[in-house]
Design a protein around this motif. Sequence first.
Motif, PDB file in Angstrom:
ATOM      1  N   ALA A 164       2.122   7.216 -10.735  1.00 29.42           N
ATOM      2  CA  ALA A 164       2.142   8.175  -9.623  1.00 29.42           C
ATOM      3  C   ALA A 164       0.792   8.185  -8.905  1.00 29.42           C
ATOM      4  N   LEU A 165      -0.300   8.121  -9.664  1.00 26.38           N
ATOM      5  CA  LEU A 165      -1.626   8.085  -9.040  1.00 26.38           C
ATOM      6  C   LEU A 165      -1.799   6.848  -8.165  1.00 26.38           C
ATOM      7  N   PHE A 166      -1.374   5.688  -8.681  1.00 23.37           N
ATOM      8  CA  PHE A 166      -1.476   4.468  -7.892  1.00 23.37           C
ATOM      9  C   PHE A 166      -0.590   4.541  -6.653  1.00 23.37           C
ATOM     10  N   LEU A 167       0.620   5.058  -6.809  1.00 21.42           N
ATOM     11  CA  LEU A 167       1.532   5.152  -5.678  1.00 21.42           C
ATOM     12  C   LEU A 167       0.953   6.047  -4.585  1.00 21.42           C
ATOM     13  N   PHE A 168       0.496   7.234  -4.961  1.00 20.93           N
ATOM     14  CA  PHE A 168      -0.072   8.142  -3.964  1.00 20.93           C
ATOM     15  C   PHE A 168      -1.366   7.592  -3.370  1.00 20.93           C
ATOM     16  N   GLY A 169      -2.199   6.969  -4.214  1.00 22.29           N
ATOM     17  CA  GLY A 169      -3.421   6.339  -3.703  1.00 22.29           C
ATOM     18  C   GLY A 169      -3.101   5.230  -2.720  1.00 22.29           C
ATOM     19  N   GLY A 170      -2.057   4.452  -2.997  1.00 21.34           N
ATOM     20  CA  GLY A 170      -1.648   3.388  -2.087  1.00 21.34           C
ATOM     21  C   GLY A 170      -1.135   3.918  -0.766  1.00 21.34           C
ATOM     22  N   ILE A 171      -0.396   5.015  -0.830  1.00 17.66           N
ATOM     23  CA  ILE A 171       0.113   5.617   0.407  1.00 17.66           C
ATOM     24  C   ILE A 171      -1.051   6.119   1.264  1.00 17.66           C
ATOM     25  N   ARG A 214      -9.231  -7.201  11.148  1.00 13.21           N
ATOM     26  CA  ARG A 214      -9.525  -7.190   9.712  1.00 13.21           C
ATOM     27  C   ARG A 214      -8.865  -6.032   8.973  1.00 13.21           C
ATOM     28  N   TRP A 215      -8.143  -5.198   9.666  1.00 14.06           N
ATOM     29  CA  TRP A 215      -7.482  -4.071   9.031  1.00 14.06           C
ATOM     30  C   TRP A 215      -6.389  -4.526   8.070  1.00 14.06           C
ATOM     31  N   MET A 216      -5.957  -5.779   8.212  1.00  8.03           N
ATOM     32  CA  MET A 216      -4.895  -6.303   7.338  1.00  8.03           C
ATOM     33  C   MET A 216      -5.357  -6.357   5.878  1.00  8.03           C
ATOM     34  N   TYR A 217      -6.659  -6.537   5.645  1.00  9.15           N
ATOM     35  CA  TYR A 217      -7.162  -6.503   4.270  1.00  9.15           C
ATOM     36  C   TYR A 217      -6.900  -5.134   3.649  1.00  9.15           C
ATOM     37  N   PHE A 218      -7.104  -4.106   4.427  1.00 10.89           N
ATOM     38  CA  PHE A 218      -6.831  -2.755   3.950  1.00 10.89           C
ATOM     39  C   PHE A 218      -5.333  -2.563   3.718  1.00 10.89           C
ATOM     40  N   MET A 219      -4.539  -3.124   4.591  1.00 11.87           N
ATOM     41  CA  MET A 219      -3.086  -3.039   4.444  1.00 11.87           C
ATOM     42  C   MET A 219      -2.652  -3.722   3.146  1.00 11.87           C
ATOM     43  N   LEU A 220      -3.188  -4.923   2.882  1.00 11.85           N
ATOM     44  CA  LEU A 220      -2.840  -5.639   1.651  1.00 11.85           C
ATOM     45  C   LEU A 220      -3.270  -4.856   0.414  1.00 11.85           C
ATOM     46  N   SER A 221      -4.450  -4.266   0.480  1.00 11.16           N
ATOM     47  CA  SER A 221      -4.938  -3.463  -0.630  1.00 11.16           C
ATOM     48  C   SER A 221      -4.003  -2.289  -0.892  1.00 11.16           C
ATOM     49  N   SER A 222      -3.583  -1.616   0.160  1.00 13.12           N
ATOM     50  CA  SER A 222      -2.700  -0.464  -0.022  1.00 13.12           C
ATOM     51  C   SER A 222      -1.348  -0.899  -0.572  1.00 13.12           C
ATOM     52  N   LEU A 223      -0.838  -2.030  -0.116  1.00  5.99           N
ATOM     53  CA  LEU A 223       0.437  -2.528  -0.635  1.00  5.99           C
ATOM     54  C   LEU A 223       0.327  -2.913  -2.105  1.00  5.99           C
ATOM     55  N   LEU A 224      -0.829  -3.447  -2.502  1.00  6.49           N
ATOM     56  CA  LEU A 224      -1.062  -3.760  -3.910  1.00  6.49           C
ATOM     57  C   LEU A 224      -1.033  -2.475  -4.740  1.00  6.49           C
ATOM     58  N   TRP A 225      -1.705  -1.437  -4.263  1.00  4.88           N
ATOM     59  CA  TRP A 225      -1.707  -0.148  -4.965  1.00  4.88           C
ATOM     60  C   TRP A 225      -0.287   0.410  -5.086  1.00  4.88           C
ATOM     61  N   ILE A 226       0.469   0.350  -4.000  1.00  4.19           N
ATOM     62  CA  ILE A 226       1.837   0.869  -4.018  1.00  4.19           C
ATOM     63  C   ILE A 226       2.698   0.060  -4.985  1.00  4.19           C
ATOM     64  N   GLY A 227       2.555  -1.256  -4.957  1.00  6.56           N
ATOM     65  CA  GLY A 227       3.312  -2.107  -5.875  1.00  6.56           C
ATOM     66  C   GLY A 227       3.001  -1.809  -7.327  1.00  6.56           C
ATOM     67  N   ILE A 228       1.733  -1.654  -7.637  1.00  7.50           N
ATOM     68  CA  ILE A 228       1.333  -1.328  -9.007  1.00  7.50           C
ATOM     69  C   ILE A 228       1.938   0.022  -9.413  1.00  7.50           C
ATOM     70  N   GLY A 229       1.851   0.992  -8.527  1.00  4.98           N
ATOM     71  CA  GLY A 229       2.398   2.316  -8.822  1.00  4.98           C
ATOM     72  C   GLY A 229       3.888   2.264  -9.100  1.00  4.98           C
ATOM     73  N   LEU A 230       4.624   1.540  -8.267  1.00  4.86           N
ATOM     74  CA  LEU A 230       6.068   1.427  -8.478  1.00  4.86           C
ATOM     75  C   LEU A 230       6.391   0.706  -9.781  1.00  4.86           C
ATOM     76  N   LEU A 231       5.635  -0.333 -10.081  1.00  6.37           N
ATOM     77  CA  LEU A 231       5.854  -1.065 -11.325  1.00  6.37           C
ATOM     78  C   LEU A 231       5.593  -0.177 -12.533  1.00  6.37           C
TER      79      LEU A 231
END
Length: 180
Positions: A98-105, A121-138
């Motif tokens: 849940a922490l990773f999911l909310f942090g990713g959002i 370069r904002w896409m790096y931030f987008m990729l980082s957030s998607l990684l956080w969301i993916g980890i949270g969901l997993l």
Amino acid sequence: METLIKRLERSTFIQAALYVIIGLLIVLYPRVFFDAIVYLVAAYFAIIGLVAIVQGLRHKRDGLPAGFFLGIIYILIALIVFFFAETLASLLPIFIGALFLFGGIIRLIQAVGFRRTIANRWMYFMLSSLLWIGIGLLMLANPFDSLLVLFQLFGGFLIAVGVVEWVLYFTLRSSRRQQG
């Protein structure tokens, strides 16, 4: 604007270092890490409980104050954490996920906001957030049977997030230099 970027730069670098260090420790020593968390949480509650009991005894007038009884409850919580750590730890992946999911959002919202200030370069931030969301969901899906394997996987995820954060750090730094 430059002060904001410098602060963001510094905090990104420090966060990345912490993620990588903690991730490596978890991957290499999952049982030690788990036991340390249990001892720290139990000690925290025990210390708070003892302080509340002592303060309650000091301020005793017409019976024991509520703080005294609150201290006893904290000590009971410390004992529960200490003796039932494995059971409580089975809930940990849900909280971590849940922490990773909310942090990713939150990071995703920030990434969209950076679209205007950091250009392409904002896409790096987008990729980082998607990684956080993916980890949270997993982690919320919790397909793993062993808590220690989950800790090791979590450590690996922290290392990956730390590396991505370092990429973000260097991106911010180079963006600031190009603007200045």
